[in-house]
Design a protein around this motif. Sequence first.
Motif, short mmCIF file in Angstrom:
data_model
loop_
_atom_site.label_atom_id
_atom_site.label_comp_id
_atom_site.label_asym_id
_atom_site.label_seq_id
_atom_site.Cartn_x
_atom_site.Cartn_y
_atom_site.Cartn_z
N GLY A 8 -6.04 3.63 11.65
CA GLY A 8 -4.75 4.18 12.04
C GLY A 8 -3.84 4.47 10.88
N GLY A 9 -2.85 5.30 11.13
CA GLY A 9 -1.89 5.64 10.12
C GLY A 9 -0.83 4.56 9.97
N ILE A 10 0.04 4.75 8.97
CA ILE A 10 1.09 3.77 8.67
C ILE A 10 2.38 4.23 9.34
CG2 ILE A 10 2.37 2.57 6.87
CD1 ILE A 10 0.13 3.48 4.93
N ARG A 11 2.92 3.35 10.17
CA ARG A 11 4.23 3.60 10.76
C ARG A 11 5.15 2.47 10.32
NH1 ARG A 11 4.38 7.86 13.79
NH2 ARG A 11 2.39 8.72 14.55
N PHE A 12 6.13 2.85 9.56
CA PHE A 12 7.05 1.86 8.99
C PHE A 12 8.47 2.39 9.16
CE2 PHE A 12 9.49 -0.23 5.67
CZ PHE A 12 9.03 -1.53 5.73
N ASP A 13 9.29 1.66 9.86
CA ASP A 13 10.65 2.12 10.16
C ASP A 13 11.64 1.15 9.53
OD1 ASP A 13 12.76 3.57 11.16
OD2 ASP A 13 12.64 2.71 13.18
N GLY A 14 11.81 1.26 8.21
CA GLY A 14 12.73 0.40 7.50
C GLY A 14 14.08 1.08 7.31
N GLU A 15 14.98 0.33 6.73
CA GLU A 15 16.30 0.89 6.44
C GLU A 15 16.26 1.84 5.26
OE1 GLU A 15 20.86 -0.57 5.37
OE2 GLU A 15 19.33 -2.06 5.92
N TYR A 16 15.34 1.58 4.31
CA TYR A 16 15.28 2.36 3.08
C TYR A 16 14.08 3.29 3.02
CZ TYR A 16 18.63 -1.27 2.03
OH TYR A 16 19.71 -2.11 2.11
N TYR A 17 12.98 2.89 3.66
CA TYR A 17 11.75 3.68 3.61
C TYR A 17 11.17 3.81 5.01
CZ TYR A 17 12.43 2.51 -1.24
OH TYR A 17 12.98 2.35 -2.49
N ARG A 18 10.70 5.01 5.32
CA ARG A 18 10.11 5.26 6.63
C ARG A 18 8.83 6.06 6.46
NH1 ARG A 18 15.42 6.66 10.43
NH2 ARG A 18 16.51 4.70 9.98
N LEU A 19 7.78 5.61 7.12
CA LEU A 19 6.52 6.34 7.13
C LEU A 19 6.16 6.61 8.59
CD1 LEU A 19 6.53 4.73 4.34
CD2 LEU A 19 4.06 5.05 4.38
N ALA A 20 5.86 7.86 8.89
CA ALA A 20 5.59 8.27 10.26
C ALA A 20 4.14 8.69 10.41
CB ALA A 20 6.53 9.39 10.67
N GLY A 21 3.23 7.72 10.29
CA GLY A 21 1.81 8.02 10.44
C GLY A 21 1.11 8.39 9.15
N ALA A 22 1.63 7.98 8.00
CA ALA A 22 1.01 8.30 6.71
C ALA A 22 -0.42 7.77 6.66
CB ALA A 22 1.83 7.70 5.57
N LYS A 23 -1.30 8.53 6.04
CA LYS A 23 -2.68 8.11 5.89
C LYS A 23 -2.77 6.93 4.91
CE LYS A 23 -4.12 11.56 8.42
NZ LYS A 23 -4.61 11.33 9.80
N ARG A 24 -3.71 6.05 5.16
CA ARG A 24 -3.93 4.91 4.28
C ARG A 24 -4.88 5.29 3.14
NH1 ARG A 24 -2.12 0.24 6.84
NH2 ARG A 24 -1.74 0.52 9.09
N GLY A 25 -4.77 4.55 2.04
CA GLY A 25 -5.68 4.71 0.93
C GLY A 25 -5.24 5.78 -0.06
N PRO A 26 -5.97 5.86 -1.19
CA PRO A 26 -7.14 5.03 -1.49
C PRO A 26 -6.74 3.63 -1.94
CG PRO A 26 -6.67 6.42 -3.36
CD PRO A 26 -5.69 6.80 -2.29
N ALA A 27 -7.67 2.70 -1.84
CA ALA A 27 -7.44 1.36 -2.37
C ALA A 27 -7.66 1.38 -3.87
CB ALA A 27 -8.41 0.38 -1.72
N PRO A 28 -6.95 0.54 -4.62
CA PRO A 28 -7.21 0.44 -6.05
C PRO A 28 -8.63 -0.06 -6.32
CG PRO A 28 -5.14 -0.66 -5.45
CD PRO A 28 -5.86 -0.35 -4.17
N ALA A 29 -9.07 0.10 -7.56
CA ALA A 29 -10.41 -0.34 -7.93
C ALA A 29 -10.51 -1.86 -8.00
CB ALA A 29 -10.78 0.26 -9.28
N HIS A 30 -9.38 -2.53 -8.23
CA HIS A 30 -9.39 -3.99 -8.26
C HIS A 30 -8.18 -4.49 -7.46
CE1 HIS A 30 -6.09 -3.71 -11.11
NE2 HIS A 30 -6.04 -5.01 -11.25
N ASP A 31 -8.09 -5.79 -7.30
CA ASP A 31 -7.00 -6.39 -6.54
C ASP A 31 -5.72 -6.29 -7.39
OD1 ASP A 31 -5.49 -7.73 -4.71
OD2 ASP A 31 -6.36 -9.70 -5.10
N MET A 32 -5.07 -5.15 -7.31
CA MET A 32 -3.94 -4.87 -8.20
C MET A 32 -2.76 -5.79 -7.91
SD MET A 32 -1.92 -1.29 -8.87
CE MET A 32 -3.44 -0.42 -9.25
N SER A 33 -2.14 -6.26 -8.98
CA SER A 33 -0.97 -7.12 -8.86
C SER A 33 0.31 -6.32 -8.74
CB SER A 33 -0.87 -8.04 -10.09
OG SER A 33 -1.97 -8.91 -10.17
N ILE A 34 1.27 -6.85 -8.01
CA ILE A 34 2.64 -6.34 -7.98
C ILE A 34 3.52 -7.39 -8.66
CG2 ILE A 34 4.58 -5.60 -6.55
CD1 ILE A 34 2.58 -4.83 -4.38
N TRP A 35 3.98 -7.07 -9.85
CA TRP A 35 4.87 -7.95 -10.62
C TRP A 35 6.28 -7.40 -10.51
CZ3 TRP A 35 1.61 -8.10 -15.78
CH2 TRP A 35 0.41 -8.79 -15.55
#
Length: 298
Positions: A146-173
């Motif tokens: 399924g697509g991404i549905r995100f209804d936030g105050e700052y960011y909204r996605l209305a069925g965006a496609k998922r992927g691609p995944a990174p090649a490794h388990d990428m960190s968010i610092w």
Amino acid sequence: MTDYGHDLLFGVFVTPTAEPVRQAVDAAVAADWAGLDLVTFQDHPYVPRLADTWTLMSYVAARTERIRISGNVLSLPMRPPAVLARSHAALDRLTGGRIELGLGAGAFWDGIEGMGQRRLTAGRAVDAIDEAIQVIRAVWDAGRPGGIRFDGEYYRLAGAKRGPAPAHDMSIWVGAYKPRMLRLIGRAADGVLPSLSYLPGGIGDYATINRHIDGAAVEAGREPAAVRRPLNIEGPFTPAGTGFLEGPPEQWAEDLAGVALEHGVSALILATDDPAVIATYAEEVAPAARELVAAERR
């Protein structure tokens, strides 16, 4: 003492100067050749004397072979999180897993607003990063149907496609200093990325950073060790020791080993553009610090 047992990373914080046009690239290549683990760049798209950081990271990725690359940190108000997720995944795949995502809430709001983005209060900027992390992880979750549905105050996605995944388990610092952002990191991010020069009490302030992150991690059902503790550092190499991170390479190694063992700092990122300093850090400081930490852990 707080040692989370992470492997030690040694890197550099290179100025993404626009002139000379290849100075930052040459410093990154020098760090790669010297054997450092990580090269990072600040991100201020509203400053014309600095090269665009994402463009620079992409060019550096093509010019290097083994070193990891990250923003330090990328300005979220200037870079939509869904685009950040896809661009980082693409570059990570192209480099065989050498990209990490450093994220910042935004600090220089006059410049940000001057480029057409809205000014946020400190509290709202934390909320925006919280939403951004959710969006980024949703994009990377390529195997979920399924697509991404995100209804936030700052960011909204209305069925965006998922992927691609990174090649490794990428960190968010995430760059952070204040309690609320630190607690968010404990709940949802993979690392905190402060600068020593911004800690009023010096390295001792890292204990407070750890306390906020660890408490929030435990409350969220995470192990505190799931959050890496990088640190931007600076200082001169001098013949005789005159203070913390002011002395010969062997003193630097002892100082950094102490930081790793006492505060759990496990990615030590030196601010420098000087190839000679990069070589000294890689060849004399990093191996000695690793040996000291390994000996203490035994």
